[in-house]
Scaffold this active site. Sequence first.
Site, PDB file in Angstrom:
ATOM      1  N   GLY A   1      19.870 -23.804 -21.216  1.00  0.00           N
ATOM      2  CA  GLY A   1      19.009 -22.964 -22.053  1.00  0.00           C
ATOM      3  C   GLY A   1      17.703 -23.644 -22.374  1.00  0.00           C
ATOM      4  O   GLY A   1      17.497 -24.824 -22.076  1.00  0.00           O
TER       5      GLY A   1
ATOM      6  N   LYS B   1       5.947 -24.245 -23.708  1.00  0.00           N
ATOM      7  CA  LYS B   1       6.859 -25.309 -23.274  1.00  0.00           C
ATOM      8  C   LYS B   1       6.481 -26.592 -24.018  1.00  0.00           C
ATOM      9  O   LYS B   1       5.338 -27.033 -23.948  1.00  0.00           O
ATOM     10  CB  LYS B   1       6.717 -25.499 -21.762  1.00  0.00           C
ATOM     11  CG  LYS B   1       7.709 -26.470 -21.157  1.00  0.00           C
ATOM     12  CD  LYS B   1       7.619 -26.416 -19.632  1.00  0.00           C
ATOM     13  CE  LYS B   1       8.476 -27.491 -18.990  1.00  0.00           C
ATOM     14  NZ  LYS B   1       8.330 -27.496 -17.524  1.00  0.00           N
TER      15      LYS B   1
ATOM     16  N   ARG C   1       2.968 -21.309 -20.368  1.00  0.00           N
ATOM     17  CA  ARG C   1       3.312 -21.053 -18.979  1.00  0.00           C
ATOM     18  C   ARG C   1       3.475 -19.556 -18.775  1.00  0.00           C
ATOM     19  O   ARG C   1       4.044 -18.863 -19.617  1.00  0.00           O
ATOM     20  CB  ARG C   1       4.615 -21.791 -18.705  1.00  0.00           C
ATOM     21  CG  ARG C   1       5.212 -21.561 -17.376  1.00  0.00           C
ATOM     22  CD  ARG C   1       6.145 -22.696 -17.055  1.00  0.00           C
ATOM     23  NE  ARG C   1       7.465 -22.517 -17.659  1.00  0.00           N
ATOM     24  CZ  ARG C   1       8.532 -23.233 -17.275  1.00  0.00           C
ATOM     25  NH1 ARG C   1       8.418 -24.153 -16.361  1.00  0.00           N
ATOM     26  NH2 ARG C   1       9.692 -23.026 -17.846  1.00  0.00           N
TER      27      ARG C   1
ATOM     28  N   ASP D   1      19.202 -24.245 -12.318  1.00  0.00           N
ATOM     29  CA  ASP D   1      18.470 -23.725 -13.481  1.00  0.00           C
ATOM     30  C   ASP D   1      16.964 -23.764 -13.256  1.00  0.00           C
ATOM     31  O   ASP D   1      16.207 -23.241 -14.074  1.00  0.00           O
ATOM     32  CB  ASP D   1      18.843 -24.491 -14.754  1.00  0.00           C
ATOM     33  CG  ASP D   1      18.652 -25.990 -14.606  1.00  0.00           C
ATOM     34  OD1 ASP D   1      19.255 -26.583 -13.702  1.00  0.00           O
ATOM     35  OD2 ASP D   1      17.878 -26.565 -15.392  1.00  0.00           O
ATOM     36  N   ASN D   2      16.536 -24.392 -12.174  1.00  0.00           N
ATOM     37  CA  ASN D   2      15.107 -24.422 -11.867  1.00  0.00           C
ATOM     38  C   ASN D   2      14.780 -23.571 -10.646  1.00  0.00           C
ATOM     39  O   ASN D   2      13.709 -23.693 -10.070  1.00  0.00           O
ATOM     40  CB  ASN D   2      14.647 -25.869 -11.635  1.00  0.00           C
ATOM     41  CG  ASN D   2      14.782 -26.717 -12.898  1.00  0.00           C
ATOM     42  OD1 ASN D   2      14.798 -26.184 -14.000  1.00  0.00           O
ATOM     43  ND2 ASN D   2      14.877 -28.023 -12.733  1.00  0.00           N
TER      44      ASN D   2
ATOM     45  N   ASP E   1       9.170 -25.056 -13.124  1.00  0.00           N
ATOM     46  CA  ASP E   1       9.648 -26.338 -13.630  1.00  0.00           C
ATOM     47  C   ASP E   1       9.118 -27.518 -12.825  1.00  0.00           C
ATOM     48  O   ASP E   1       9.832 -28.167 -12.062  1.00  0.00           O
ATOM     49  CB  ASP E   1      11.174 -26.357 -13.743  1.00  0.00           C
ATOM     50  CG  ASP E   1      11.607 -25.743 -15.068  1.00  0.00           C
ATOM     51  OD1 ASP E   1      10.734 -25.166 -15.756  1.00  0.00           O
ATOM     52  OD2 ASP E   1      12.788 -25.846 -15.431  1.00  0.00           O
TER      53      ASP E   1
HETATM   54  P1  AMP Z   1      14.648 -29.650 -16.746  1.00  0.00           P
HETATM   55  O1  AMP Z   1      15.191 -30.874 -16.070  1.00  0.00           O
HETATM   56  O2  AMP Z   1      13.243 -29.804 -17.220  1.00  0.00           O
HETATM   57  O3  AMP Z   1      14.829 -28.418 -15.932  1.00  0.00           O
HETATM   58  O4  AMP Z   1      15.495 -29.458 -18.079  1.00  0.00           O
HETATM   59  C1  AMP Z   1      16.888 -29.343 -18.074  1.00  0.00           C
HETATM   60  C2  AMP Z   1      17.384 -28.952 -19.445  1.00  0.00           C
HETATM   61  O5  AMP Z   1      17.068 -29.959 -20.402  1.00  0.00           O
HETATM   62  C3  AMP Z   1      16.817 -27.663 -19.995  1.00  0.00           C
HETATM   63  O6  AMP Z   1      17.834 -27.028 -20.711  1.00  0.00           O
HETATM   64  C4  AMP Z   1      15.722 -28.152 -20.909  1.00  0.00           C
HETATM   65  O7  AMP Z   1      15.417 -27.210 -21.895  1.00  0.00           O
HETATM   66  C5  AMP Z   1      16.351 -29.400 -21.495  1.00  0.00           C
HETATM   67  N1  AMP Z   1      15.340 -30.353 -21.963  1.00  0.00           N
HETATM   68  C6  AMP Z   1      14.503 -31.072 -21.211  1.00  0.00           C
HETATM   69  N2  AMP Z   1      13.699 -31.837 -21.976  1.00  0.00           N
HETATM   70  C7  AMP Z   1      14.043 -31.608 -23.275  1.00  0.00           C
HETATM   71  C8  AMP Z   1      13.586 -32.100 -24.537  1.00  0.00           C
HETATM   72  N3  AMP Z   1      12.600 -32.975 -24.640  1.00  0.00           N
HETATM   73  N4  AMP Z   1      14.194 -31.625 -25.644  1.00  0.00           N
HETATM   74  C9  AMP Z   1      15.180 -30.731 -25.551  1.00  0.00           C
HETATM   75  N5  AMP Z   1      15.654 -30.232 -24.406  1.00  0.00           N
HETATM   76  C10 AMP Z   1      15.102 -30.657 -23.261  1.00  0.00           C
HETATM   77 MG    MG Z   2      14.351 -26.606 -16.062  1.00  0.00          MG
END
Ligand code: AMP
Ligand code: MG
Length: 472
Positions: free
Chosen positions: A86, A108, A172, A244-245, A254
């Site tokens: 999420g 974001k 975004r 998820d991406n 992403d």
């Molecule tokens: P990502 O690798 O950017 O696709 O992120 C994977 C998951 O980690 C997603 O659910 C993001 O919302 C969460 N996420 C990444 N960075 C943070 C952060 N700094 N604080 C909270 N959630 C994060």
């Molecule tokens: Mg992501």
Amino acid sequence: MSLHIPFDNSYARLPDRFFTRMSPVPVREPHLIAFNTPLAAELGITPGDEASMARIFAGNEIPVGAEPLAQAYAGHQFGGFSPQLGDGRANLLGEALHDGRRVDIQLKGSGPTPYSRMGDGRAWMGPVLREYVVSEAMHALGVPTSRALAAVSTGETVYREPGGLPGAILTRVASSHIRVGTFQYFAARRDLDALKALYAHVVDRHYPDATDPVDLLSRVIDRQARLVAQWMSVGFIHGVMNTDNTTLSGETIDYGPCAFLDTYHPDTVFSSIDMRGRYAFSNQPNVIVWNMAQLATAMVPLMTDEDEAVEKFTKAVHAMPELTHHYWRQAFGRKIGLSAISEADETLITDLLNNMAHGQADFTNTFRALSDGKPRDQFTDPALFDDWEPDWRTRLEQEDDPLATMRAANPVLIPRNHRVEEMIDAAVAGDFAPFARLNLALSQPFVDDPDTSDLRHPPAPDEVVHQTFCGT
Ligand code: AMP
Ligand code: MG
């Protein structure tokens, strides 16, 4: 005057379990770093004064018509399934609807949400400006992608390394943020009603001609096949192709540890967390098939006859490698000046790429030099080019205007990793001129402009970026 966005929020009308309604968490001192005026105009967004835009794009003020929420989704990360991810650091403000085009407007780095787990919900300026520059460059290169509408600094410190770094938020824009992981979220919960609602939403929003789940899957597969072929054709490595991406729309989203090839090698990996090269440059066509298989699995409950579903979905997924290969062949054919390509022509492409790998040739500059330079100079051993050239020249005799084909397919400029890093270092030190210059230059990546010739150069040995980071 205040910013105006023509909101019409269809995702917010889906059942409550699709998201958590919540506002972004306000920040201390918002300042506008960038606002993408041409994109705003396309989307029917009327700009406001700078202070009001800074407040809105920081999440300190909710614009009229927004219904902010954090989206729920799941996903396979490096092959392991997380049933609940999420938006942990993002808020969907809503959707702008203008001239029949609907896009998500998402902040974001906008603060913690119920999906943040251990994270702080924030982003530092580096990844925000990197995503701004790279996503806009991808758009200018003709690759389907999310866009960047605005960037603000928050006046807060984000702790990713000792001493902290300046915080920032990206606005975004994407045709939606629905991911393979959104389907997986409801499939994992065996929530058939939600899956049906999501399916109907995706068909309505992205594939109005889709006739059933098999047809939808085939259409998503087609767009993703084309997308990955386009990535390859500009030397782009996404770096975190988790489910998820991976979008249902077929847009790139992403931008984390993504990077562009300088020297060509098929096994190139930049991401610091991709230990085993799962998301290496040349593995992207394989991974996307795996991701589409996960989408298929999540969609099985949508079919009344499960055996039939498995059979038809399997067929669609198995057809994907050839499809990606087809788009890849077309794209690389154009890069060597071939307007149409036969299977026999393919060896010309693979031989050139093999020789480039052996000769440590720069990916972007070698292809561009085929029409506008001295390609043999790009190879450590120019004989690697000389061996290849005669067959290619012979084949080009059958083409009407190979130079035009190549110039339209081979950019002069890409966001080179060392230039992106240099831009980030300057911005953190308070100088946003390199950010502005990169954006401007990369908005016309096929134009041969002497004023930007320094941006074409590959990194000097001490400038090479070996690793990129998620920045989360
Ligand atoms: P990502 O690798 O950017 O696709 O992120 C994977 C998951 O980690 C997603 O659910 C993001 O919302 C969460 N996420 C990444 N960075 C943070 C952060 N700094 N604080 C909270 N959630 C994060
Ligand atoms: Mg992501």
